[in-house]
Motif scaffolding. Structure first.
Motif, PDB file in Angstrom:
ATOM      1  N   UNK A 197       0.622  -1.267  -0.117  1.00 15.37           N
ATOM      2  CA  UNK A 197      -0.169  -0.051   0.202  1.00 15.37           C
ATOM      3  C   UNK A 197       1.032   1.214   0.056  1.00 15.37           C
ATOM      4  N   UNK A 198       1.798   1.011   0.769  1.00 11.87           N
ATOM      5  CA  UNK A 198       2.799   2.520   0.925  1.00 11.87           C
ATOM      6  C   UNK A 198       3.411   2.502  -0.527  1.00 11.87           C
ATOM      7  N   UNK A 199       3.932   1.564  -1.251  1.00 13.91           N
ATOM      8  CA  UNK A 199       4.632   1.811  -2.403  1.00 13.91           C
ATOM      9  C   UNK A 199       3.452   2.319  -3.493  1.00 13.91           C
ATOM     10  N   UNK A 200       2.332   1.963  -3.665  1.00  9.05           N
ATOM     11  CA  UNK A 200       1.578   2.417  -4.389  1.00  9.05           C
ATOM     12  C   UNK A 200       1.142   3.950  -3.987  1.00  9.05           C
ATOM     13  N   UNK A 201       1.094   4.376  -2.794  1.00 11.01           N
ATOM     14  CA  UNK A 201       0.858   5.654  -2.415  1.00 11.01           C
ATOM     15  C   UNK A 201       2.057   6.675  -2.998  1.00 11.01           C
ATOM     16  N   UNK A 236       1.738   6.854  -6.885  1.00 14.83           N
ATOM     17  CA  UNK A 236       0.626   7.841  -7.360  1.00 14.83           C
ATOM     18  C   UNK A 236       1.183   9.415  -6.843  1.00 14.83           C
ATOM     19  N   UNK A 237       1.863   9.660  -5.924  1.00 13.67           N
ATOM     20  CA  UNK A 237       2.218  10.981  -5.485  1.00 13.67           C
ATOM     21  C   UNK A 237       3.161  11.544  -6.531  1.00 13.67           C
ATOM     22  N   UNK A 238       4.193  10.545  -7.088  1.00 13.87           N
ATOM     23  CA  UNK A 238       4.830  11.080  -8.026  1.00 13.87           C
ATOM     24  C   UNK A 238       4.617  10.729  -9.566  1.00 13.87           C
ATOM     25  N   UNK A 245      -7.517   3.036  -6.906  1.00  9.86           N
ATOM     26  CA  UNK A 245      -8.638   3.945  -6.588  1.00  9.86           C
ATOM     27  C   UNK A 245      -8.724   4.168  -5.134  1.00  9.86           C
ATOM     28  N   UNK A 246      -8.824   3.203  -4.314  1.00 12.60           N
ATOM     29  CA  UNK A 246      -8.990   3.343  -2.840  1.00 12.60           C
ATOM     30  C   UNK A 246      -7.882   4.127  -2.534  1.00 12.60           C
ATOM     31  N   UNK A 250      -2.169  -6.214  -8.249  1.00  9.22           N
ATOM     32  CA  UNK A 250      -2.799  -5.006  -7.699  1.00  9.22           C
ATOM     33  C   UNK A 250      -4.014  -4.582  -8.660  1.00  9.22           C
ATOM     34  N   UNK A 251      -4.949  -4.712  -7.977  1.00 11.75           N
ATOM     35  CA  UNK A 251      -6.496  -3.936  -8.741  1.00 11.75           C
ATOM     36  C   UNK A 251      -6.714  -2.813  -9.011  1.00 11.75           C
ATOM     37  N   UNK A 252      -7.445  -2.633 -10.077  1.00 11.98           N
ATOM     38  CA  UNK A 252      -7.954  -0.890 -10.025  1.00 11.98           C
ATOM     39  C   UNK A 252      -8.440  -0.483  -9.091  1.00 11.98           C
ATOM     40  N   UNK A 253      -9.323  -1.255  -8.192  1.00 13.89           N
ATOM     41  CA  UNK A 253     -10.200  -0.860  -7.056  1.00 13.89           C
ATOM     42  C   UNK A 253      -8.884  -0.563  -5.925  1.00 13.89           C
ATOM     43  N   UNK A 254      -8.001  -1.248  -5.827  1.00 15.66           N
ATOM     44  CA  UNK A 254      -7.048  -0.993  -4.761  1.00 15.66           C
ATOM     45  C   UNK A 254      -6.443   0.255  -5.093  1.00 15.66           C
TER      46      UNK A 254
END
Length: 490
Positions: free
Chosen positions: A69-73, A76-78, A300-301, A294-298
Motif C-alpha cells: 500500500x505504501x509503495x502504491x501511495x 501515485x504521489x510521483x 482507486x481506494x 494490484x487491482x484497479x479498485x485497490x
C-alpha cells in the motif's frame, strides 16, 4: 570546501554534469517485509529477529500488505504508472549482514514505473524523470569500530521494508540533486510512509555522477558515491565529484568507473572499489512468494486516501486564503504545520492572522523548546480565540503574543480573555484615560511638539511609543493616534 586545487574554473564551463540518484526509504511499517519482527529503531542489537529473518531452514516468508500500500501511495504521489502484475526475485549478491546470502527485491516488475518529481531551483521549476520505484528488503548492519579484530553484525534491520526510488540520469547540478532529495523527503513524510531521518539511516542516497562536454549526447564514465546520509552531504559529494571528474579529463587522466564513499569531515570522496562491469546478480523469481496482482479498485481506494500534497496546499493557501507566497510555502512545507494551520482556520476566517500566529509565536516557541507542533499544549481553537480578542481590539497582537500566549502554554484550559483580565492588559478605550496619557507625554516633550508643528511629522511615532510605555501597553493605539492628531494639529 574551495576547489582551487582543481583545473581553472573557466574550463569547467565547457562541461555538463549528468546525475542520477537512487534513494532508499525505510517504510514505517510495524513489522518487516516478510515476517512479523519489529522494525523499531534503536533496539538492543539482534533482538528484532526470528527464525525467518535469520533464514533458518524450513522458514517461509509472508508478504507485508501495508508495504505494498505504501509503495502504491508513493507511486501515485510521483505520477507513476502502477504495475498490476508483480513478483519478487532473488538478487544473488553476497551480503555479510543478510543471513540468507541473497536479497529479496523486485527486478523485472518494479511496482511503480516512470513518473517524475517536481523540483524548484532558484525559481525554475522542472520535472525530474523517474525510472522506477521498487520494493526490497534491507540488509543488516556491519559495525567495524566495536572490536579491533572483528566486524560485528546487528541483524535488527535485516528484512526491514525499503522503497528504492531510482531517477533517470536527469539532473545536471548538485543544487538540483539537493532539491530532488529534499522533495522526496517532504513527500514521504507527508504520506507518513517514512520518517525521512537520514541520520538514523531510514533514508539513504547513492549518487551516480558523470560529466561530458556540453552538447555531447553520449554519457561519460560514471562513478557511484554510496550511502550519503544527509541532504547537505548529497550536495557536497556531488559538487566534489563533478569538479574531480572535470579535473581528471582536463589533465588527460583516465576516468575510472568506481564505487566511492564520501568523507564528510573534509568534503572529499575516496575510492572503495573499481566497478568496470555491471554485477551479474543472477535474478530469478522468488520461489517462496507467490506473484501478486494490484487491482484497479485497490489503486482507486489508495488514490482517494491521499492527503493534499505540498504543491496543492501552497496553491490553495494562496488562491483561497489570499496568503502571500512566502507564508504559503512555509505553512505547506510539512504536514503537521499545514494541518495545524487548517485546524485554526476551521474556527476563524482571519487567515492571515492565523498564519502570523503559526509562523511567529508558535514557530519561535517550538524552536526554543524543541517541541513538535503536535505536542503544543495550546490547541487550534484557542488560537482562534486569541485572534478574536485581537480583532475586537481587546488586546494588541503584541500583548497577546508576549503576555497571554505564555500563560496559555502553562494553563491551556484557560480562556484568552480570562487571562487578559487577570493580567490587567485589556486595552483601555476610555477617552478620559487616553487623553490623560496623551497630555502627560506631550507636556514632557514641548520641544518635540514644537518640532512636529514645524513639519517634522515622523515624530508622531515617538509620541505613540511613549504613550504605549506609559500605559504599559494597555492604550488602544488606534484611538491614541486619533487623539494625538487632533491635539498636535489644532
Amino acid at each position: 570546501m574551495s576547489f582551487h586545487t582543481f583545473a581553472a574554473m573557466s574550463s569547467f564551463e565547457k562541461y555538463e554534469a549528468v546525475i542520477g540518484l537512487e534513494v532508499h526509504t525505510q517504510l514505517l511499517t510495524k513489522s518487516k517485509l516478510f515476517c512479523g519482527d519489529s522494525t523499531r529503531f534503536g533496539s538492543t542489537p539482534n533482538t528484532n529477529i526470528s527464525p525467518v529473518s535469520l533464514a533458518h531452514p524450513g522458514t517461509l516468508p509472508v508478504m507485508n500488505k501495508k508495504a505494498i500500500d505504501y509503495a502504491i501511495k508513493l507511486g501515485l504521489a510521483f505520477n507513476c504508472e502502477i504495475v498490476r502484475n508483480n513478483y519478487f526475485a532473488r538478487k544473488n549478491y553476497f551480503y555479510p549482514d543478510l543471513p540468507k546470502g541473497y536479497q529479496v527485491s523486485q527486478h523485472t516488475t518494479p511496482i511503480c514505473k516512470n513518473g517524475y518529481v517536481t523540483i524548484n531551483v532558484e525559481g525554475v521549476q522542472r520535472n525530474i524523470l523517474l525510472n522506477r520505484i521498487h520494493l526490497e528488503e534491507d540488509a543488516g548492519k556491519s559495525i567495524h569500530d566495536i572490536d579491533e579484530k572483528y566486524t560485528c553484525i546487528d541483524l535488527n534491520r535485516a528484512g526491514v521494508p525499503l522503497l528504492e526510488i531510482v531517477s533517470e540520469p536527469d539532473m545536471h547540478t548538485a543544487e538540483e540533486a539537493f532539491a530532488y532529495v529534499t522533495e522526496i523527503r517532504k513527500i514521504v513524510r507527508y504520506l507518513q510512509i517514512c520518517d525521512g531521518n537520514m541520520e538514523e539511516g531510514s533514508m539513504r542516497c547513492d549518487a551516480n555522477v558523470s560529466v561530458r562536454l556540453k552538447g555531447e549526447k553520449k554519457l561519460g564514465t560514471k562513478v557511484e558515491v554510496k550511502n550519503l546520509n544527509s541532504i547537505r552531504n548529497v550536495k557536497r559529494a556531488i559538487d566534489y565529484e563533478i569538479n574531480r571528474l572535470i579535473d581528471l579529463i582536463e589533465t588527460g587522466q583516465e576516468v575510472m568507473q568506481q564505487t566511492r564513499s564520501f568523507d564528510a569531515s573534509n568534503g572529499t570522496t575516496f575510492s572503495l572499489r573499481s566497478k568496470e562491469e555491471a554485477n551479474d546478480y543472477r535474478y530469478f523469481p522468488e520461489p517462496d512468494l507467490t506473484p501478486f496482482l494490484i487491482t484497479d479498485e485497490k489503486i482507486t481506494t489508495i488514490r482517494e486516501s491521499l492527503p493534499d500534497l505540498p504543491a496543492a496546499l501552497e496553491k490553495k493557501f494562496i488562491s483561497e486564503y489570499s496568503l502571500p507566497l512566502a507564508d504559503a510555502k512555509v505553512l505547506s512545507d510539512d504536514r503537521e504545520t499545514a494541518t495545524f494551520f487548517q485546524n485554526i482556520i476551521s474556527h476563524t476566517t482571519n487567515y492571515k492572522a492565523a498564519a502570523n500566529w503559526v509562523l511567529g509565536p508558535v514557530k519561535s516557541y517550538l524552536n526554543e523548546s524543541d517541541t513538535s507542533i503536535e505536542d503544543l499544549p495550546v490547541k487550534p481553537k484557542k488560537f482562534a480565540k486569541l485572534i478574536e480578542i485581537v480583532e475586537k481590539e481587546s488586546v494588541s497582537f503584541g500583548i497577546a503574543a508576549s503576555k497571554i500566549f505564555p500563560v496559555l502554554l502553562q494553563y491551556p484550559a484557560k480562556e484568552p480573555i480570562e487571562i487578559a483580565e487577570e493580567l490587567n492588559v485589556l486595552q483601555e478605550k476610555n477617552d478620559d484615560s487616553l487623553n490623560t496619557w496623551v497630555d502627560e507625554v506631550l507636556s514632557k516633550m514641548p520641544d518635540k511638539v514644537l518640532e512636529y508643528k514645524k513639519g517634522k511629522k515622523n515624530l508622531i511615532g515617538l509620541f505613540s511609543g511613549e504613550i504605549k510605555k506609559l500605559s504599559k501597553g494597555k492604550a488602544d493605539m488606534k484611538a491614541v493616534n486619533q487623539i494625538l492628531n487632533q491635539k498636535l494639529n489644532q
